[in-house]
Design an enzyme around this catalytic site. Structure first.
Site, PDB file in Angstrom:
ATOM      1  N   ASP A  87       8.245   3.598   5.270  1.00  0.00           N
ATOM      2  CA  ASP A  87       8.423   4.983   5.711  1.00  0.00           C
ATOM      3  C   ASP A  87       9.869   5.256   6.095  1.00  0.00           C
ATOM      4  O   ASP A  87      10.356   6.376   5.933  1.00  0.00           O
ATOM      5  CB  ASP A  87       7.466   5.278   6.869  1.00  0.00           C
ATOM      6  CG  ASP A  87       6.029   5.138   6.405  1.00  0.00           C
ATOM      7  OD1 ASP A  87       5.649   5.844   5.453  1.00  0.00           O
ATOM      8  OD2 ASP A  87       5.297   4.293   6.946  1.00  0.00           O
ATOM      9  N   GLY A 141       3.433   1.932   7.914  1.00  0.00           N
ATOM     10  CA  GLY A 141       2.118   2.259   8.472  1.00  0.00           C
ATOM     11  C   GLY A 141       1.740   3.710   8.323  1.00  0.00           C
ATOM     12  O   GLY A 141       0.702   4.136   8.823  1.00  0.00           O
ATOM     13  N   GLY A 142       2.592   4.464   7.599  1.00  0.00           N
ATOM     14  CA  GLY A 142       2.230   5.854   7.329  1.00  0.00           C
ATOM     15  C   GLY A 142       0.879   5.959   6.638  1.00  0.00           C
ATOM     16  O   GLY A 142       0.137   6.919   6.829  1.00  0.00           O
ATOM     17  N   GLY A 143       0.554   4.944   5.862  1.00  0.00           N
ATOM     18  CA  GLY A 143      -0.739   4.904   5.171  1.00  0.00           C
ATOM     19  C   GLY A 143      -1.795   4.130   5.936  1.00  0.00           C
ATOM     20  O   GLY A 143      -2.859   3.824   5.389  1.00  0.00           O
ATOM     21  N   ASP A 188       6.219  -3.939  -1.203  1.00  0.00           N
ATOM     22  CA  ASP A 188       5.532  -2.920  -0.395  1.00  0.00           C
ATOM     23  C   ASP A 188       6.433  -1.695  -0.231  1.00  0.00           C
ATOM     24  O   ASP A 188       7.644  -1.772  -0.475  1.00  0.00           O
ATOM     25  CB  ASP A 188       5.175  -3.506   0.985  1.00  0.00           C
ATOM     26  CG  ASP A 188       3.968  -2.823   1.615  1.00  0.00           C
ATOM     27  OD1 ASP A 188       3.610  -1.700   1.185  1.00  0.00           O
ATOM     28  OD2 ASP A 188       3.394  -3.398   2.551  1.00  0.00           O
ATOM     29  N   GLU A 211      -0.650  -5.292   6.011  1.00  0.00           N
ATOM     30  CA  GLU A 211       0.684  -5.410   5.400  1.00  0.00           C
ATOM     31  C   GLU A 211       1.534  -6.441   6.147  1.00  0.00           C
ATOM     32  O   GLU A 211       2.247  -7.234   5.529  1.00  0.00           O
ATOM     33  CB  GLU A 211       1.381  -4.051   5.418  1.00  0.00           C
ATOM     34  CG  GLU A 211       0.775  -3.059   4.439  1.00  0.00           C
ATOM     35  CD  GLU A 211       1.342  -1.655   4.566  1.00  0.00           C
ATOM     36  OE1 GLU A 211       1.261  -0.919   3.577  1.00  0.00           O
ATOM     37  OE2 GLU A 211       1.838  -1.283   5.638  1.00  0.00           O
ATOM     38  N   THR A 213       0.845  -1.202   0.000  1.00  0.00           N
ATOM     39  CA  THR A 213       0.000   0.000   0.000  1.00  0.00           C
ATOM     40  C   THR A 213       0.877   1.247   0.000  1.00  0.00           C
ATOM     41  O   THR A 213       1.911   1.274   0.672  1.00  0.00           O
ATOM     42  CB  THR A 213      -0.898  -0.014   1.251  1.00  0.00           C
ATOM     43  OG1 THR A 213      -1.781  -1.135   1.144  1.00  0.00           O
ATOM     44  CG2 THR A 213      -1.729   1.256   1.360  1.00  0.00           C
ATOM     45  N   GLY A 214       0.441   2.270  -0.731  1.00  0.00           N
ATOM     46  CA  GLY A 214       1.144   3.548  -0.669  1.00  0.00           C
ATOM     47  C   GLY A 214       1.406   4.119  -2.043  1.00  0.00           C
ATOM     48  O   GLY A 214       1.115   3.510  -3.083  1.00  0.00           O
ATOM     49  N   SER A 215       1.999   5.307  -2.030  1.00  0.00           N
ATOM     50  CA  SER A 215       2.164   6.064  -3.266  1.00  0.00           C
ATOM     51  C   SER A 215       3.361   5.601  -4.091  1.00  0.00           C
ATOM     52  O   SER A 215       3.495   6.000  -5.250  1.00  0.00           O
ATOM     53  CB  SER A 215       2.307   7.554  -2.926  1.00  0.00           C
ATOM     54  OG  SER A 215       3.430   7.753  -2.086  1.00  0.00           O
TER      55      SER A 215
HETATM   56  C1  5RP Z   1       1.224   2.100   4.401  1.00  0.00           C
HETATM   57  C2  5RP Z   1       2.683   1.976   4.339  1.00  0.00           C
HETATM   58  C3  5RP Z   1       3.366   2.533   3.142  1.00  0.00           C
HETATM   59  O1  5RP Z   1       3.993   1.502   2.469  1.00  0.00           O
HETATM   60  C4  5RP Z   1       4.351   3.556   3.579  1.00  0.00           C
HETATM   61  O2  5RP Z   1       3.654   4.547   4.317  1.00  0.00           O
HETATM   62  C5  5RP Z   1       5.076   4.197   2.409  1.00  0.00           C
HETATM   63  O3  5RP Z   1       4.174   4.894   1.630  1.00  0.00           O
HETATM   64  P1  5RP Z   1       4.626   5.851   0.447  1.00  0.00           P
HETATM   65  O4  5RP Z   1       5.226   4.968  -0.598  1.00  0.00           O
HETATM   66  O5  5RP Z   1       3.354   6.514   0.040  1.00  0.00           O
HETATM   67  O6  5RP Z   1       5.621   6.828   1.018  1.00  0.00           O
HETATM   68  O7  5RP Z   1       3.322   1.429   5.196  1.00  0.00           O
HETATM   69  O8  5RP Z   1       0.720   1.647   5.607  1.00  0.00           O
END
Ligand code: 5RP
Length: 233
Positions: A88, A99-101, A85, A107, A29-31
């Site tokens: 952060d 877990g930033g998202g 994945d 996950e 998950t994430g950008s």
């Molecule tokens: C979501 C996460 C993401 O993988 C993490 O926050 C990185 O996200 P991004 O690629 O948007 O910086 O752990 O829970």
């Protein structure tokens, strides 16, 4: 597309090298990993790649469905070949804060079922010592303020519930999420993970220890893949 976004795209797409036909793939998950999902969808449509995916969030489930990745329930498989994945932060020992998202629980469940874990990141995620980002912690809604107080005492730092318009932000699992502002001080992430998990009310913590085998890292100089010594890949 700005520079930061371009690095995410480079890392996300490059990680697809690890995916071969027949694999069962955990989709993070994430950008950053968004670009992995998009590229896997392209390879399915244009190159005949055959995989099944297990998404780690509702957002990833929706994106993966849109781009035509066949999705299955984790429980219908005897494990996964790989999970890709984002992260952060990662440290020199390949330990992660995630877990930033707010997707850390799914996950970690998916990562634990995977034979290998590849992380996609840009250079801003690389740290000497974990903790500047803060540790995301998923906690039960029941008495979440009490759990937060206990965590603040345990870690000796501020722990903040994530809020939006005066309401708790809820994860895909209906739980609250908090961030422990511990600072870049986590010298023993395994011990820190264990102590946080020991608190009643904590569902899961975003320290991912001894899970990551490779990091596809995009920098302004290009993309490199860091392989964990004695890892699973
Ligand atoms: C979501 C996460 C993401 O993988 C993490 O926050 C990185 O996200 P991004 O690629 O948007 O910086 O752990 O829970």
């Amino acid at each position: 597309m700005n520079d930061a976004e371009a690095l995410k795209k480079i890392a996300g797409e490059a990680a697809c090298e690890f995916v071969k036909t027949g694999m069962r793939v955990g989709l993070g998950t994430g950008s950053t990993v968004k670009y992995t999902v998009l590229e896997l969808g392209r390879r399915i449509a244009e190159e005949g790649l055959e995989i099944v995916g297990v998404p780690t969030s509702i957002a990833t489930q929706e994106l993966a469905s849109e781009v035509g990745i066949p999705l299955v329930q984790l429980g219908s498989l005897d494990g996964l070949d790989i999970v890709i994945d984002g992260t952060d932060e990662f440290d020199p020992s390949f330990q992660l804060i995630k877990g930033g998202g707010a997707a850390l629980l799914r996950e970690k469940i998916v990562a634990q079922q995977s034979a290998a874990m590849v992380v996609v990141a840009d250079e801003r995620k690389q740290v000497d010592c974990l903790g500047a980002f803060g540790i995301p912690i998923e906690i039960t809604p029941f008495a979440c303020d009490v759990t937060v107080s206990v965590l603040a005492s345990l870690l000796n730092c501020q722990v903040e519930l994530r809020m939006s318009e005066s309401k708790h932000i809820l994860t895909d699992n209906g739980n609250c999420i908090a961030d422990a502002r511990i600072g870049p001080t986590i010298t023993d992430p395994v011990a820190t993970e264990a102590s946080i998990l020991n608190v009643a009310g904590v569902v899961q913590v975003g320290l991912f220890n001894n899970m990551c085998d490779a990091i596809v890292l995009a920098t302004t100089d290009g993309v490199t893949t860091l392989m964990k010594p004695n890892g699973r890949l």
